[in-house]
Scaffold this active site. Sequence first.
Site, mmCIF file in Angstrom:
data_model
loop_
_atom_site.group_PDB
_atom_site.id
_atom_site.type_symbol
_atom_site.label_atom_id
_atom_site.label_comp_id
_atom_site.label_asym_id
_atom_site.label_seq_id
_atom_site.Cartn_x
_atom_site.Cartn_y
_atom_site.Cartn_z
ATOM 1 N N GLY A 234 0.752 -1.246 0.000
ATOM 2 C CA GLY A 234 0.000 0.000 0.000
ATOM 3 C C GLY A 234 0.781 1.294 0.000
ATOM 4 O O GLY A 234 0.186 2.367 -0.017
ATOM 5 N N GLU A 276 4.928 -6.140 2.605
ATOM 6 C CA GLU A 276 4.735 -6.769 1.291
ATOM 7 C C GLU A 276 4.338 -5.714 0.274
ATOM 8 O O GLU A 276 3.298 -5.796 -0.367
ATOM 9 C CB GLU A 276 3.734 -7.939 1.364
ATOM 10 C CG GLU A 276 2.426 -7.595 2.020
ATOM 11 C CD GLU A 276 1.545 -8.815 2.289
ATOM 12 O OE1 GLU A 276 2.076 -9.897 2.605
ATOM 13 O OE2 GLU A 276 0.324 -8.669 2.196
ATOM 14 N N GLY A 278 4.371 -3.723 -3.187
ATOM 15 C CA GLY A 278 4.507 -4.087 -4.593
ATOM 16 C C GLY A 278 4.775 -2.845 -5.434
ATOM 17 O O GLY A 278 5.870 -2.619 -5.948
ATOM 18 N N ARG A 279 3.760 -1.990 -5.498
ATOM 19 C CA ARG A 279 3.826 -0.777 -6.319
ATOM 20 C C ARG A 279 5.097 0.035 -6.077
ATOM 21 O O ARG A 279 5.758 0.475 -7.021
ATOM 22 C CB ARG A 279 2.605 0.096 -5.979
ATOM 23 C CG ARG A 279 2.431 1.319 -6.849
ATOM 24 C CD ARG A 279 1.312 2.218 -6.285
ATOM 25 N NE ARG A 279 0.153 1.459 -5.877
ATOM 26 C CZ ARG A 279 -0.849 1.134 -6.686
ATOM 27 N NH1 ARG A 279 -0.840 1.538 -7.938
ATOM 28 N NH2 ARG A 279 -1.863 0.425 -6.239
ATOM 29 N N ARG A 314 -4.882 0.802 -15.837
ATOM 30 C CA ARG A 314 -5.130 1.677 -14.689
ATOM 31 C C ARG A 314 -5.886 2.967 -15.027
ATOM 32 O O ARG A 314 -6.803 3.347 -14.295
ATOM 33 C CB ARG A 314 -3.827 2.003 -13.945
ATOM 34 C CG ARG A 314 -3.139 0.752 -13.362
ATOM 35 C CD ARG A 314 -1.993 1.105 -12.425
ATOM 36 N NE ARG A 314 -2.472 1.710 -11.205
ATOM 37 C CZ ARG A 314 -2.483 2.993 -10.945
ATOM 38 N NH1 ARG A 314 -1.977 3.851 -11.794
ATOM 39 N NH2 ARG A 314 -2.962 3.437 -9.816
ATOM 40 N N TYR A 318 -9.259 3.080 -12.949
ATOM 41 C CA TYR A 318 -9.327 3.967 -11.767
ATOM 42 C C TYR A 318 -9.340 5.453 -12.135
ATOM 43 O O TYR A 318 -9.266 6.291 -11.248
ATOM 44 C CB TYR A 318 -8.110 3.768 -10.857
ATOM 45 C CG TYR A 318 -7.760 2.355 -10.472
ATOM 46 C CD1 TYR A 318 -8.624 1.590 -9.682
ATOM 47 C CD2 TYR A 318 -6.546 1.798 -10.856
ATOM 48 C CE1 TYR A 318 -8.272 0.309 -9.310
ATOM 49 C CE2 TYR A 318 -6.189 0.507 -10.483
ATOM 50 C CZ TYR A 318 -7.068 -0.231 -9.706
ATOM 51 O OH TYR A 318 -6.710 -1.496 -9.335
ATOM 52 N N CYS A 345 -12.568 -1.016 -28.712
ATOM 53 C CA CYS A 345 -13.935 -0.510 -28.918
ATOM 54 C C CYS A 345 -14.545 -0.226 -27.549
ATOM 55 O O CYS A 345 -15.525 -0.855 -27.137
ATOM 56 C CB CYS A 345 -14.762 -1.537 -29.671
ATOM 57 S SG CYS A 345 -14.009 -2.001 -31.226
ATOM 58 N N GLU A 346 -13.916 0.673 -26.831
ATOM 59 C CA GLU A 346 -14.301 1.041 -25.469
ATOM 60 C C GLU A 346 -13.941 2.506 -25.346
ATOM 61 O O GLU A 346 -12.767 2.864 -25.500
ATOM 62 C CB GLU A 346 -13.422 0.281 -24.465
ATOM 63 C CG GLU A 346 -13.979 -0.991 -23.893
ATOM 64 C CD GLU A 346 -15.236 -0.794 -23.089
ATOM 65 O OE1 GLU A 346 -15.416 0.274 -22.473
ATOM 66 O OE2 GLU A 346 -16.053 -1.722 -23.091
HETATM 67 C C1 LIG Z 1 -1.967 -5.859 -3.594
HETATM 68 C C2 LIG Z 1 -1.438 -6.381 -2.327
HETATM 69 C C3 LIG Z 1 -0.137 -6.023 -1.902
HETATM 70 C C4 LIG Z 1 0.709 -5.035 -2.626
HETATM 71 O O1 LIG Z 1 0.095 -3.792 -2.695
HETATM 72 P P1 LIG Z 1 0.871 -2.511 -3.268
HETATM 73 O O2 LIG Z 1 -0.188 -1.465 -3.252
HETATM 74 O O3 LIG Z 1 1.297 -2.878 -4.642
HETATM 75 O O4 LIG Z 1 2.001 -2.235 -2.367
HETATM 76 C C5 LIG Z 1 0.330 -6.595 -0.745
HETATM 77 N N1 LIG Z 1 -0.414 -7.471 -0.042
HETATM 78 C C6 LIG Z 1 -1.636 -7.848 -0.421
HETATM 79 C C7 LIG Z 1 -2.387 -8.818 0.391
HETATM 80 C C8 LIG Z 1 -2.197 -7.314 -1.577
HETATM 81 O O5 LIG Z 1 -3.422 -7.680 -1.945
#
Ligand SMILES: *Cc1c(COP(=O)(O)O)cnc(C)c1O
Length: 420
Positions: A234, A276, A278-279, A314, A318, A345-346
């Site tokens: 997040g 954890e 990601g982004r 995205r 969003y 076609c969107e």
């Molecule tokens: C999507 C997700 C992440 C990673 O989220 P980011 O916004 O990319 O940091 C981590 N844990 C869980 C359970 C997720 O669903």
Amino acid sequence: MENMPDKKFPLSKDSLEALARRFPTPFYLYDEQAIRANARAINAAFSCFDGFFEHFAVKATPNPAILRILRDEGFGADCSSLMELMLAERAGITGEKVMFTSNETPQAEFRKAAAAGAVINLDDITQLDTLEKALGALSALLSFRYNPGARKLGNAIIGNPLEAKYGLTHEQLFDAFKTARQRGTRRFALHTMVASNELDINYHIETAKLLFQTALEIKSELDIELEFINLGGGVGIPYKPEQNPIAWTALAEGVRRQFDSILVPAGLGNIKLRAEWGRAITGPYGYLISRAIAKKNIYKNYIGLDACMADLMRPALYGAYHHITVAGKEDAPPAETYDVVGGLCENNDKFAIDRRLPAIKTGETDGDLLVIHDAGAHGRAMGFNYNGKLRCGEILLRPSGEAVQIRRPETPEDYFATLI
Ligand SMILES: *Cc1c(COP(=O)(O)O)cnc(C)c1O
């Protein structure tokens, strides 16, 4: 915004044109050196926590070549499906370096996670039974995903925790720990994920504080000492040029202050910290490269790309902002206003609406190359095949400057492969 410094891109126009001759557009380009530098900065910032560990969220950039780079930098993986477990395996990320955070989970996926030795993180109290059925017994180590409900205010993407489908309520969490212990689990961990793309460090520090206070309650009510606390994902990235990236050191220090004031005095200073994200790991270091192939002037002015929302969803999904630069025209005045669109076609297949950009030359072979920034996470990963669009490939730019294909574009044969 027109006076803002443009976002960085690692290649000159000439190098990018040369790359586009080797690998037809559209394609994703990932900057390995920048990904590694970012991973090192994060590990350095969090080195104030002994044993800190980041499980990269595989869903963000599900390519083993990227996962291997991150494994190399000491990261593990966060998986939420069978395929993501298999991707982590392919990248050589094994055992408790894998966290399995799923929801609505079939038994077969729990069996795969257990066979891989992953840390299983349960999303619901009923999953205790599902897991027991799947494995014959609960795993020795279990983590639970906490949904704090009204104890925590949500953010824009994940929303209000009371409305979020994830996790156990406060009361269920305590029941789940107790039940798991009765049924043989000996090692415990706590997890939450209450935000997405959040750039305010105080939000994340408050989340950590809430988890630390909960760990304290778990200790005092159940006499269970957690092995680790996972802050979840997040952390946001600055999609817009005027936004600032997260200050990792300030975030780590803020979390550390909560840790020192809540857990350490209670004798719980041995609890390890995990995350954890990601982004924030790969997002800013991946680009969607596309050629401007068509121009259309009707009630508005459109630039048509050879990429479409099947390559990057995205903006359509969003209304997300992705910065766009024109290769070789980084310093040219933004003289035009365009909608930059793909060929689905969107009508929401638009990478940008009313975007001020330099005058763009179009053409299938000699049109300008456009760089769509901050596409390194939740980009190619969300691709789909609507309208018979084939998903594009991925290129890794090595620190040496060499560019290697790490995923080829899809072919008609791939599309037909599943049809009977
Ligand atoms: C999507 C997700 C992440 C990673 O989220 P980011 O916004 O990319 O940091 C981590 N844990 C869980 C359970 C997720 O669903």
